[in-house]
Design a protein around this motif. Structure first.
Motif, PDB file in Angstrom:
ATOM      1  N   LEU A 187      32.334  76.790 -15.134  1.00 32.63           N
ATOM      2  CA  LEU A 187      31.788  76.142 -14.190  1.00 32.63           C
ATOM      3  C   LEU A 187      30.009  76.423 -14.382  1.00 32.63           C
ATOM      4  O   LEU A 187      29.640  77.354 -14.983  1.00 32.63           O
ATOM      5  N   SER A 188      29.498  75.369 -13.821  1.00 29.66           N
ATOM      6  CA  SER A 188      27.796  75.598 -13.668  1.00 29.66           C
ATOM      7  C   SER A 188      27.581  75.989 -12.210  1.00 29.66           C
ATOM      8  O   SER A 188      28.480  75.983 -11.298  1.00 29.66           O
ATOM      9  N   THR A 189      26.121  76.429 -11.944  1.00 25.65           N
ATOM     10  CA  THR A 189      25.796  76.863 -10.716  1.00 25.65           C
ATOM     11  C   THR A 189      26.263  75.562  -9.469  1.00 25.65           C
ATOM     12  O   THR A 189      26.321  75.775  -8.357  1.00 25.65           O
ATOM     13  N   LYS A 190      26.109  74.568  -9.981  1.00 19.87           N
ATOM     14  CA  LYS A 190      26.281  73.354  -8.932  1.00 19.87           C
ATOM     15  C   LYS A 190      27.649  73.153  -8.737  1.00 19.87           C
ATOM     16  O   LYS A 190      27.853  72.411  -7.680  1.00 19.87           O
ATOM     17  N   ASP A 191      28.622  73.637  -9.614  1.00 23.90           N
ATOM     18  CA  ASP A 191      29.845  73.571  -9.299  1.00 23.90           C
ATOM     19  C   ASP A 191      30.570  74.648  -8.185  1.00 23.90           C
ATOM     20  O   ASP A 191      31.764  74.471  -7.883  1.00 23.90           O
ATOM     21  N   ALA A 192      29.896  75.611  -7.846  1.00 21.96           N
ATOM     22  CA  ALA A 192      30.310  76.626  -6.872  1.00 21.96           C
ATOM     23  C   ALA A 192      29.391  76.961  -5.487  1.00 21.96           C
ATOM     24  O   ALA A 192      28.361  76.463  -5.512  1.00 21.96           O
ATOM     25  N   LEU A 193      29.826  77.327  -4.724  1.00 22.46           N
ATOM     26  CA  LEU A 193      29.215  77.818  -3.431  1.00 22.46           C
ATOM     27  C   LEU A 193      29.568  79.102  -3.140  1.00 22.46           C
ATOM     28  O   LEU A 193      30.939  79.559  -3.149  1.00 22.46           O
TER      29      LEU A 193
END
Length: 202
Positions: free
Chosen positions: A169-175
Motif C-alpha cells: 500500500l501507499s500512504t494514500k491507500d490508508a487512513l
C-alpha cells in the motif's frame, strides 16, 4: 465527517484502541471497582466509599497517583500497590467493554467493503491485550490485525510504514484514526492521512 466518503478511496484503516474504539474509562472504573472490593474483603474497609473516592479523583484529576491518594485517604497499606497494578494488567471485568457506536458502525462498514483493519496500540502489551479480549467486538475480531508498539519496541510511524510495505500500500491507500496529538504526529511523519475518531459518524 461522513465515514463512507472518508474511506471511499482507502484500502486500509489503522486505529488506536484507547478512547478511539472504546472509552478507556470503562476499563479503568471497573478496575477500581474490583480493587475496592478486594480491599473490603482483605481489610474490612468500605468498598463503596473507596470506589466513590477513586471515581471522583479520576474524573477530577485523571489516573495519576490514584493508588497513593486512595491509600492516604483510607489508610490502606502500601503493599497493596502490587494488587492495584496487577489488576490493571489482568482484571477479569464484570462487564464487557463496548465499542463507541459510531466506531462499531464504521468498522462494520469497512468489513462489508473488504477494507483491511489494523489496531496499533501503545501501552503495556499485557494490559492492552486484556482490554482487547474483554471487548464486545460483535464479530469484528476475526477481521482485526493488532500490533503492540511497546512489545515491538518501535515508534508507531515505523509500524505504520511496515503495514503499508507488507500490504503493498501507499500512504494514500490508508487512513489513521486516533485521539491524540501523538497519533497525529506519528502519522504526519510518513504523510499518512489522519483523523480524530470523534469526527467520524455514519
Amino acid at each position: 465527517m461522513d465515514a463512507y466518503q472518508l474511506v471511499a478511496d482507502k484500502q486500509a484503516v489503522i486505529f488506536e484502541l484507547d478512547d478511539v474504539l472504546y472509552p478507556e474509562k470503562d476499563y479503568l472504573l471497573q478496575v477500581y471497582y474490583l480493587f475496592a472490593q478486594f480491599i473490603e474483603y482483605s481489610e474490612l474497609k468500605n468498598a463503596q466509599a473507596i470506589l466513590g473516592f477513586m471515581k471522583n479523583e479520576f474524573e477530577q484529576n485523571g489516573p495519576g497517583n490514584l493508588f497513593e491518594k486512595t491509600a492516604a485517604a483510607f489508610d490502606i497499606d502500601l503493599k497493596y500497590q502490587h494488587n492495584f497494578d496487577l489488576l490493571h494488567l489482568n482484571a477479569r471485568l464484570p462487564l464487557k467493554l463496548l465499542l463507541f457506536k459510531n466506531m462499531l458502525e464504521f468498522m462494520q462498514g469497512l468489513v462489508v467493503d473488504r477494507k483491511k483493519i489494523f489496531i496499533v496500540t501503545a501501552g503495556n502489551p499485557e494490559q492492552q491485550l486484556n482490554k482487547i479480549k474483554q471487548t464486545e467486538w460483535n464479530g469484528l475480531e476475526q477481521y482485526l490485525t493488532v500490533f503492540f508498539a511497546d512489545e515491538l519496541k518501535q515508534q508507531k510511524s515505523e509500524i505504520f510504514q511496515n503495514i503499508l510495505n507488507d500490504n503493498n500500500l501507499s500512504t494514500k491507500d490508508a487512513l489513521v484514526v486516533g485521539a491524540s496529538n501523538f497519533d497525529a504526529q506519528q502519522s504526519k511523519l510518513i504523510n499518512l492521512p489522519y483523523i480524530v475518531s470523534l469526527e467520524i459518524y455514519k
